[in-house]
Scaffold this motif. Structure first.
Motif, PDB file in Angstrom:
ATOM      1  N   ALA A 158      -6.571  71.010  36.411  1.00 28.46           N
ATOM      2  CA  ALA A 158      -7.988  71.083  36.040  1.00 28.46           C
ATOM      3  C   ALA A 158      -8.377  69.913  35.143  1.00 28.46           C
ATOM      4  O   ALA A 158      -9.422  69.279  35.350  1.00 28.46           O
ATOM      5  N   LEU A 159      -7.542  69.604  34.166  1.00 30.13           N
ATOM      6  CA  LEU A 159      -7.830  68.479  33.279  1.00 30.13           C
ATOM      7  C   LEU A 159      -7.775  67.149  34.027  1.00 30.13           C
ATOM      8  O   LEU A 159      -8.638  66.283  33.845  1.00 30.13           O
ATOM      9  N   GLU A 160      -6.778  66.991  34.895  1.00 29.97           N
ATOM     10  CA  GLU A 160      -6.668  65.749  35.660  1.00 29.97           C
ATOM     11  C   GLU A 160      -7.845  65.585  36.625  1.00 29.97           C
ATOM     12  O   GLU A 160      -8.355  64.477  36.801  1.00 29.97           O
ATOM     13  N   ALA A 161      -8.289  66.666  37.235  1.00 31.68           N
ATOM     14  CA  ALA A 161      -9.437  66.598  38.143  1.00 31.68           C
ATOM     15  C   ALA A 161     -10.705  66.195  37.386  1.00 31.68           C
ATOM     16  O   ALA A 161     -11.612  65.582  37.969  1.00 31.68           O
ATOM     17  N   ALA A 162     -10.760  66.509  36.106  1.00 29.72           N
ATOM     18  CA  ALA A 162     -11.908  66.151  35.281  1.00 29.72           C
ATOM     19  C   ALA A 162     -11.789  64.746  34.697  1.00 29.72           C
ATOM     20  O   ALA A 162     -12.687  64.290  33.990  1.00 29.72           O
ATOM     21  N   GLY A 163     -10.681  64.053  34.973  1.00 28.45           N
ATOM     22  CA  GLY A 163     -10.530  62.664  34.546  1.00 28.45           C
ATOM     23  C   GLY A 163      -9.544  62.402  33.430  1.00 28.45           C
ATOM     24  O   GLY A 163      -9.437  61.280  32.942  1.00 28.45           O
ATOM     25  N   VAL A 164      -8.783  63.406  33.015  1.00 30.72           N
ATOM     26  CA  VAL A 164      -7.790  63.227  31.957  1.00 30.72           C
ATOM     27  C   VAL A 164      -6.479  62.741  32.579  1.00 30.72           C
ATOM     28  O   VAL A 164      -6.031  63.267  33.581  1.00 30.72           O
ATOM     29  N   ILE A 165      -5.894  61.728  31.978  1.00 32.79           N
ATOM     30  CA  ILE A 165      -4.583  61.218  32.390  1.00 32.79           C
ATOM     31  C   ILE A 165      -3.594  61.548  31.279  1.00 32.79           C
ATOM     32  O   ILE A 165      -3.833  61.244  30.109  1.00 32.79           O
ATOM     33  N   PHE A 166      -2.494  62.188  31.646  1.00 35.00           N
ATOM     34  CA  PHE A 166      -1.441  62.496  30.682  1.00 35.00           C
ATOM     35  C   PHE A 166      -0.494  61.314  30.611  1.00 35.00           C
ATOM     36  O   PHE A 166      -0.012  60.832  31.629  1.00 35.00           O
ATOM     37  N   VAL A 167      -0.231  60.847  29.396  1.00 31.50           N
ATOM     38  CA  VAL A 167       0.612  59.683  29.169  1.00 31.50           C
ATOM     39  C   VAL A 167       1.949  60.154  28.624  1.00 31.50           C
ATOM     40  O   VAL A 167       1.998  60.918  27.657  1.00 31.50           O
ATOM     41  N   ASP A 168       3.036  59.703  29.250  1.00 28.81           N
ATOM     42  CA  ASP A 168       4.381  60.057  28.811  1.00 28.81           C
ATOM     43  C   ASP A 168       4.660  59.443  27.438  1.00 28.81           C
ATOM     44  O   ASP A 168       3.962  58.530  26.997  1.00 28.81           O
ATOM     45  N   ALA A 169       5.683  59.917  26.790  1.00 28.11           N
ATOM     46  CA  ALA A 169       6.016  59.486  25.435  1.00 28.11           C
ATOM     47  C   ALA A 169       6.209  57.970  25.312  1.00 28.11           C
ATOM     48  O   ALA A 169       5.731  57.360  24.370  1.00 28.11           O
ATOM     49  N   ASN A 170       6.916  57.353  26.225  1.00 30.19           N
ATOM     50  CA  ASN A 170       7.141  55.900  26.206  1.00 30.19           C
ATOM     51  C   ASN A 170       7.540  55.367  24.837  1.00 30.19           C
ATOM     52  O   ASN A 170       7.117  54.303  24.429  1.00 30.19           O
ATOM     53  N   GLY A 171       8.307  56.131  24.084  1.00 27.99           N
ATOM     54  CA  GLY A 171       8.778  55.684  22.784  1.00 27.99           C
ATOM     55  C   GLY A 171       7.793  55.893  21.651  1.00 27.99           C
ATOM     56  O   GLY A 171       8.152  55.834  20.493  1.00 27.99           O
ATOM     57  N   GLU A 172       6.531  56.116  21.940  1.00 26.69           N
ATOM     58  CA  GLU A 172       5.510  56.271  20.913  1.00 26.69           C
ATOM     59  C   GLU A 172       5.027  57.704  20.763  1.00 26.69           C
ATOM     60  O   GLU A 172       4.316  58.027  19.831  1.00 26.69           O
ATOM     61  N   GLY A 173       5.329  58.558  21.686  1.00 27.85           N
ATOM     62  CA  GLY A 173       4.834  59.929  21.661  1.00 27.85           C
ATOM     63  C   GLY A 173       3.852  60.137  22.796  1.00 27.85           C
ATOM     64  O   GLY A 173       3.188  59.215  23.235  1.00 27.85           O
ATOM     65  N   PRO A 174       3.767  61.356  23.288  1.00 21.99           N
ATOM     66  CA  PRO A 174       2.882  61.646  24.416  1.00 21.99           C
ATOM     67  C   PRO A 174       1.416  61.581  24.010  1.00 21.99           C
ATOM     68  O   PRO A 174       1.079  61.693  22.826  1.00 21.99           O
ATOM     69  N   GLY A 175       0.560  61.363  24.997  1.00 26.30           N
ATOM     70  CA  GLY A 175      -0.871  61.282  24.710  1.00 26.30           C
ATOM     71  C   GLY A 175      -1.694  61.550  25.955  1.00 26.30           C
ATOM     72  O   GLY A 175      -1.184  61.970  26.996  1.00 26.30           O
ATOM     73  N   VAL A 176      -2.974  61.290  25.841  1.00 20.34           N
ATOM     74  CA  VAL A 176      -3.912  61.422  26.954  1.00 20.34           C
ATOM     75  C   VAL A 176      -4.903  60.262  26.888  1.00 20.34           C
ATOM     76  O   VAL A 176      -5.093  59.652  25.836  1.00 20.34           O
ATOM     77  N   ARG A 177      -5.523  60.005  28.022  1.00 23.33           N
ATOM     78  CA  ARG A 177      -6.615  59.041  28.080  1.00 23.33           C
ATOM     79  C   ARG A 177      -7.509  59.402  29.247  1.00 23.33           C
ATOM     80  O   ARG A 177      -7.145  60.240  30.074  1.00 23.33           O
ATOM     81  N   LEU A 178      -8.673  58.780  29.315  1.00 26.64           N
ATOM     82  CA  LEU A 178      -9.578  59.047  30.418  1.00 26.64           C
ATOM     83  C   LEU A 178      -9.315  58.104  31.580  1.00 26.64           C
ATOM     84  O   LEU A 178      -8.980  56.934  31.370  1.00 26.64           O
ATOM     85  N   LYS A 179      -9.487  58.636  32.776  1.00 25.74           N
ATOM     86  CA  LYS A 179      -9.352  57.836  33.987  1.00 25.74           C
ATOM     87  C   LYS A 179     -10.463  56.794  34.012  1.00 25.74           C
ATOM     88  O   LYS A 179     -11.591  57.070  33.625  1.00 25.74           O
ATOM     89  N   LYS A 180     -10.132  55.591  34.454  1.00 22.25           N
ATOM     90  CA  LYS A 180     -11.119  54.535  34.564  1.00 22.25           C
ATOM     91  C   LYS A 180     -12.139  54.892  35.641  1.00 22.25           C
ATOM     92  O   LYS A 180     -11.785  55.302  36.733  1.00 22.25           O
ATOM     93  N   VAL A 181     -13.414  54.744  35.274  1.00 17.87           N
ATOM     94  CA  VAL A 181     -14.487  55.048  36.219  1.00 17.87           C
ATOM     95  C   VAL A 181     -14.872  53.757  36.928  1.00 17.87           C
ATOM     96  O   VAL A 181     -15.177  52.746  36.279  1.00 17.87           O
TER      97      VAL A 181
END
Length: 121
Positions: free
Chosen positions: A96-119
């Motif tokens: 549901a969150l991804e369909a609304a434009g949220v991208i889940f970002v893996d930890a990649n050494g800095e910790g997990p996060g989120v960002r918005l999909k590019k429109v």
């Protein structure tokens, strides 16, 4: 005749979405979710809160979009660290969150996060 279906993988989970047009039924079946393994299936409470904030959804909005109870959302968001819940609920919330434009970002050494999909456009 069997209802039409779509089979897809959502971050390691084999999902089958079946639509029965005759009765307007929609079901999501999840074959496997690898919760808490350190891969992209792991979602933290902070990621859920931040993702919801990015798209300006209330807990009720997310619960409705994911077809889960608002208490499920609130419990997950209150979790420090990786969220543990029924696999179908985790997949539904993330989808549901991804369909609304949220991208889940893996930890990649800095910790997990989120960002918005590019429109585009």
């Amino acid at each position: 005749m069997a209802p039409p279906f779509t089979q897809t993988h959502i971050h390691g989970a084999l999902c089958v979405l079946e639509v029965d047009q005759a009765i307007g039924n929609l079901s999501l079946n999840v074959d496997r979710v690898n919760i808490g393994s350190g891969d992209m299936n792991t979602i933290t409470g902070a990621q859920l809160r931040a993702g919801r904030a990015l798209i300006r959804w209330s807990a009720n909005d997310l619960a409705k979009a994911a077809n889960v109870g608002v208490a499920t959302i609130r419990r997950a968001e209150a979790t420090d660290g990786a969220v543990t819940m029924v696999p179908n609920n985790l997949v539904a919330i993330r989808a549901a969150l991804e369909a609304a434009g949220v991208i889940f970002v893996d930890a990649n050494g800095e910790g997990p996060g989120v960002r918005l999909k590019k429109v585009h456009g």
